[in-house]
Design a protein around this motif. Structure first.
Motif, PDB file in Angstrom:
ATOM      1  N   TRP A  70       5.335  19.789 -65.924  1.00  0.00           N
ATOM      2  CA  TRP A  70       3.904  19.419 -66.821  1.00  0.00           C
ATOM      3  C   TRP A  70       3.466  20.501 -67.430  1.00  0.00           C
ATOM      4  CZ3 TRP A  70       2.480  14.025 -67.021  1.00  0.00           C
ATOM      5  CH2 TRP A  70       2.966  13.594 -66.386  1.00  0.00           C
ATOM      6  N   ALA A  71       3.056  20.246 -69.026  1.00  0.00           N
ATOM      7  CA  ALA A  71       2.978  21.345 -69.559  1.00  0.00           C
ATOM      8  C   ALA A  71       2.077  22.483 -68.718  1.00  0.00           C
ATOM      9  CB  ALA A  71       2.288  20.586 -71.408  1.00  0.00           C
ATOM     10  N   ASP A  72       0.704  21.761 -67.681  1.00  0.00           N
ATOM     11  CA  ASP A  72      -0.018  22.612 -67.525  1.00  0.00           C
ATOM     12  C   ASP A  72       0.699  23.970 -66.221  1.00  0.00           C
ATOM     13  OD1 ASP A  72       0.532  20.860 -65.364  1.00  0.00           O
ATOM     14  OD2 ASP A  72      -2.023  20.352 -65.075  1.00  0.00           O
ATOM     15  N   GLY A  73       2.015  23.164 -66.637  1.00  0.00           N
ATOM     16  CA  GLY A  73       2.653  24.602 -65.103  1.00  0.00           C
ATOM     17  C   GLY A  73       3.302  23.938 -64.433  1.00  0.00           C
ATOM     18  N   GLY A  74       2.786  22.578 -64.046  1.00  0.00           N
ATOM     19  CA  GLY A  74       2.789  21.855 -63.253  1.00  0.00           C
ATOM     20  C   GLY A  74       4.136  21.345 -62.668  1.00  0.00           C
ATOM     21  N   CYS A  75       4.427  21.292 -61.383  1.00  0.00           N
ATOM     22  CA  CYS A  75       6.260  21.392 -60.721  1.00  0.00           C
ATOM     23  C   CYS A  75       6.266  20.502 -59.692  1.00  0.00           C
ATOM     24  CB  CYS A  75       6.899  22.382 -60.446  1.00  0.00           C
ATOM     25  SG  CYS A  75       8.298  22.660 -60.303  1.00  0.00           S
ATOM     26  N   HIS A  76       6.807  19.324 -60.038  1.00  0.00           N
ATOM     27  CA  HIS A  76       6.791  18.378 -58.541  1.00  0.00           C
ATOM     28  C   HIS A  76       8.461  17.846 -58.764  1.00  0.00           C
ATOM     29  CE1 HIS A  76       2.733  17.227 -59.203  1.00  0.00           C
ATOM     30  NE2 HIS A  76       2.835  17.918 -60.313  1.00  0.00           N
ATOM     31  N   GLU A 107       8.062   9.092 -60.265  1.00  0.00           N
ATOM     32  CA  GLU A 107       7.541   8.254 -59.812  1.00  0.00           C
ATOM     33  C   GLU A 107       8.187   7.976 -58.289  1.00  0.00           C
ATOM     34  OE1 GLU A 107       3.714   5.647 -60.339  1.00  0.00           O
ATOM     35  OE2 GLU A 107       5.688   4.332 -60.548  1.00  0.00           O
ATOM     36  N   PRO A 108       7.753   7.954 -56.883  1.00  0.00           N
ATOM     37  CA  PRO A 108       6.552   8.442 -56.267  1.00  0.00           C
ATOM     38  C   PRO A 108       6.939  10.313 -56.994  1.00  0.00           C
ATOM     39  CG  PRO A 108       7.432   8.981 -54.779  1.00  0.00           C
ATOM     40  CD  PRO A 108       8.131   8.432 -55.862  1.00  0.00           C
ATOM     41  N   LYS A 109       5.500  11.329 -57.169  1.00  0.00           N
ATOM     42  CA  LYS A 109       5.563  12.603 -58.194  1.00  0.00           C
ATOM     43  C   LYS A 109       5.788  13.129 -56.816  1.00  0.00           C
ATOM     44  CE  LYS A 109       2.130  13.097 -61.169  1.00  0.00           C
ATOM     45  NZ  LYS A 109       0.419  13.466 -61.492  1.00  0.00           N
ATOM     46  N   ASN A 110       5.844  12.959 -56.012  1.00  0.00           N
ATOM     47  CA  ASN A 110       6.548  14.304 -54.716  1.00  0.00           C
ATOM     48  C   ASN A 110       7.100  13.417 -53.672  1.00  0.00           C
ATOM     49  OD1 ASN A 110       4.727  16.189 -56.135  1.00  0.00           O
ATOM     50  ND2 ASN A 110       3.011  15.474 -55.731  1.00  0.00           N
ATOM     51  N   MET A 111       8.243  14.701 -53.423  1.00  0.00           N
ATOM     52  CA  MET A 111       8.848  13.927 -52.306  1.00  0.00           C
ATOM     53  C   MET A 111       8.593  14.149 -51.023  1.00  0.00           C
ATOM     54  SD  MET A 111      12.131  16.151 -52.646  1.00  0.00           S
ATOM     55  CE  MET A 111      12.716  16.491 -50.750  1.00  0.00           C
TER      56      MET A 111
END
Length: 121
Positions: free
Chosen positions: A92-98, A58-62
């Motif tokens: 994340w398991a749904d493919g989300g990349c942060h 966290e934060p989730k995105n730079m």
């Protein structure tokens, strides 16, 4: 012949290792009853040596970066490696990349939901 006052064969037999083991075995309803065996643990899913299971940052995105979709945590890590200022990633398991900077803080997710790691192992 047995010596007076010395234990006879009966005393020796009753203290044999087999009898001693039977004497320590728990019987149903006995106060010494052992707890039931626990089921075996599920197999551990191996991940890259520097990846943290069930973690995210966290934060989730730079700044300047948003969520993208990748097929694996390794692909997400490669995206981080190629991105200026990226220090860590969360996949994340749904493919989300942060992607995250050094100032990010590690958080814990539900089991199997995410992986996190540095830009490079």
């Amino acid at each position: 012949p047995a010596r007076p006052g010395a234990p006879g064969r009966e005393a020796w037999e009753s203290s044999s290792p087999h009898q001693a083991a039977r004497a320590t075995q728990a019987l149903p309803g006995d106060a010494r009853e052992l707890p039931p065996e626990e089921p075996p643990l599920p197999p551990v899913r191996l991940v890259q040596p520097c990846f943290l299971k069930d973690s995210w940052y966290e934060p989730k995105n730079m700044p300047g970066q948003g969520r993208t979709v990748t097929h694996s945590a390794e692909q997400c890590q490669r995206r981080c490696t190629r991105t200026l200022g990226c220090a860590r990633f969360s996949w994340w398991a749904d493919g989300g990349c942060h992607l995250q900077e050094f100032i990010s803080i590690r958080r814990v997710s539900r089991p199997g939901l995410s992986l996190a790691g540095p830009a490079d192992c």
